[in-house]
Design a protein around this motif. Structure first.
Motif, mmCIF file in Angstrom:
data_model
loop_
_atom_site.group_PDB
_atom_site.id
_atom_site.type_symbol
_atom_site.label_atom_id
_atom_site.label_comp_id
_atom_site.label_asym_id
_atom_site.label_seq_id
_atom_site.Cartn_x
_atom_site.Cartn_y
_atom_site.Cartn_z
ATOM 1 N N UNK A 173 0.873 -1.164 0.000
ATOM 2 C CA UNK A 173 0.000 0.000 0.000
ATOM 3 C C UNK A 173 0.903 1.205 0.000
ATOM 4 N N UNK A 174 0.547 2.192 -0.764
ATOM 5 C CA UNK A 174 1.461 3.305 -0.937
ATOM 6 C C UNK A 174 1.035 4.511 -0.136
ATOM 7 N N UNK B 97 0.475 5.788 13.632
ATOM 8 C CA UNK B 97 -0.176 4.693 12.938
ATOM 9 C C UNK B 97 0.040 4.794 11.469
ATOM 10 N N UNK B 98 -0.657 3.945 10.734
ATOM 11 C CA UNK B 98 -0.512 3.909 9.285
ATOM 12 C C UNK B 98 -1.579 4.779 8.660
ATOM 13 N N UNK B 99 -1.181 5.856 8.040
ATOM 14 C CA UNK B 99 -2.129 6.683 7.338
ATOM 15 C C UNK B 99 -1.815 6.662 5.882
ATOM 16 N N UNK B 100 -2.808 6.870 5.028
ATOM 17 C CA UNK B 100 -2.471 7.048 3.629
ATOM 18 C C UNK B 100 -3.258 6.203 2.688
ATOM 19 N N UNK C 214 1.457 13.522 -2.693
ATOM 20 C CA UNK C 214 0.907 14.627 -1.920
ATOM 21 C C UNK C 214 -0.605 14.746 -2.089
ATOM 22 N N UNK C 215 -1.136 14.207 -3.181
ATOM 23 C CA UNK C 215 -2.580 14.204 -3.390
ATOM 24 C C UNK C 215 -3.271 13.039 -2.696
ATOM 25 N N UNK D 152 -3.498 7.708 -5.996
ATOM 26 C CA UNK D 152 -4.841 8.185 -5.651
ATOM 27 C C UNK D 152 -5.647 8.550 -6.896
ATOM 28 N N UNK D 153 -6.939 8.672 -6.713
ATOM 29 C CA UNK D 153 -7.812 9.112 -7.793
ATOM 30 C C UNK D 153 -7.311 10.442 -8.338
ATOM 31 N N UNK D 154 -7.381 10.593 -9.632
ATOM 32 C CA UNK D 154 -6.896 11.794 -10.270
ATOM 33 C C UNK D 154 -5.489 11.636 -10.800
#
Length: 414
Positions: free
Chosen positions: A5-6, A31-34, A164-165, A199-201
């Motif tokens: 997971x990135x 924790x793990x965010x993203x 960053x998005x 991410x989307x976009x």
């Protein structure tokens, strides 16, 4: 926590757990965010892409093409830049531009130890990280200080705007465009790390690069294609000699790559795509967790009893080379456990510190040598007992690549 997971790898929870909650320099990642990777992803492009067709020079400047940022136009070679990850810092030093780094992305000592661990073994080549700034506050590595970016006034930012998005940072296109217009362009491809889904976009037409294709892009920005070709030649020669001397797959040891803290193990799926495992992929190893019917890419943590069931012949501590005393303390804790003799790797003293996937050219050479010796000591020479920080001294006749040639390339003497 899935390694495929990135989210922001300024280090993730997996990397931070090695400190048992206390992070060098006082920073803490709770924790793990993203952004999670999901679904299938394209296979990694073939290793070995040369630094060609990436830049076009002209009297008024040149441009370099990289997904997802497109054509990046530069008037001159950047004289200052944000090297957010060790891969860009390592590339900058290897290509003779280490003095142009003005800041890094996260905990300074961890970052410095990650790169300096290898450069400290080279006479006359240094990575001066002590005075560098960092653009993430210690309390929240997933927060990028926009105002500090203005203060740094970098000619280029070696960071993927699609990262960053992601939900890890939450920037919008206006944020990104403003920084690019006011200061300098973005240049990075984070999601080739695991060939994960951006991410989307950002998903349409996002391209994935092998490690050496990506390093070639940095070389093009720095106009150091010749240095790149010299390092690429060393890499290809080393990998060729390693693969030619590997035993049949049936005779290779099973391997577990883990993070560890306080009696808990987190496995990694080192057979996945992406440049993060470039230092392990050439060896064609099987994952001991997979053989035991455990999915190493799941968000799972396991106790000692699970390691007994998995029965790995070799255990590698991901990012262990940067830990120094922390790795030694954890190793003592692991091998002193009552169940240690029931795990082949621990019983046979085959628990080693391993490298880090965000690796520049020099790191990659050292990490390939290190892994060869850890996995196949009978073919490539013993890996010295790790008793203190720093890459251990390897007798010249047992080295798998020429240190002096590395120094000469960095110095431009070739």
């Amino acid at each position: 926590m899935s390694d495929d997971r990135d989210h922001h790898e300024a280090p993730t929870r997996r990397e931070y757990v090695k400190y048992g909650g206390a992070v060098v320099g006082g920073s803490l990642l709770a924790g793990c965010g993203g952004q999670f990777d999901s679904g299938s992803t394209p296979a990694e492009t073939a290793s070995g892409g040369a630094a060609t067709d990436t830049s076009t020079a002209a009297d008024e400047g040149y441009s370099v093409t990289l997904s997802p940022v497109g054509d990046v136009a530069l008037d001159t070679v950047p004289e200052s830049f944000l090297a957010y990850y060790p891969i860009s810092a390592g590339a900058a030093v290897a290509f003779g531009h280490g003095d142009s780094i003005n800041a890094i992305g996260y905990d300074k000592q961890l970052f410095g130890n990650t790169v300096g661990y290898y450069y400290d073994s080279l006479d006359g080549v240094e990575f001066e990280w002590g005075d560098l700034g960092r653009v993430t506050p210690s309390g929240n590595p997933n927060t990028l200080d926009k105002e500090l970016l203005y203060e740094l006034d970098s000619d280029i930012h070696f960071l993927d705007p699609c990262l960053l998005r992601s939900s890890a940072f939450g920037w919008d296109t206006e944020d990104l465009s403003r920084i690019e217009a006011d200061i300098g362009p973005w240049f990075g491809n984070y999601y080739s790390r695991t060939n994960g889904q951006p991410p989307q976009g950002c998903r349409k037409d996002y391209e994935y690069y092998s490690l050496w294709e990506y390093l070639g892009k940095f070389a093009a920005v720095l106009q150091e294609e010749e240095r790149y070709r010299e390092f690429k030649s060393m890499h290809d020669d080393l990998v060729g000699r390693i693969t030619a001397d590997l035993p049949p797959a049936s005779e290779r040891p099973s391997v577990a790559v883990i993070a560890y803290t306080d009696g808990t193990f987190w496995p990694y799926d080192f057979t996945q795509q992406g440049y993060i495992w470039n230092h392990l992929r050439p060896f064609g190893m099987t994952n001991a967790f997979t053989e035991a019917g455990i999915d190493p890419s799941s968000d799972g943590s396991y106790d000692y009893e699970a390691l007994v069931e998995v029965e790995p012949d070799v255990v590698l501590r991901y990012w262990g080379t940067a830990l120094g005393e922390t790795f030694l303390e954890n190793r003592s804790e692991i091998v002193d456990d009552a169940l240690a003799d029931d795990v082949p790797a621990f019983r046979n003293e085959r628990y080693y510190p391993s490298g880090y996937g965000m690796q520049g050219p020099v790191m990659n050479l050292f990490q390939l040598e290190m892994t060869a010796k850890q996995l196949f000591p009978d073919r490539f020479g013993e890996w010295p007992t790790y008793t203190e920080g720093g890459y251990p001294a390897i007798p010249p006749e047992e080295r798998l690549f020429d240190r002096q040639r590395v120094v000469d390339i960095v110095d431009g003497d070739f």
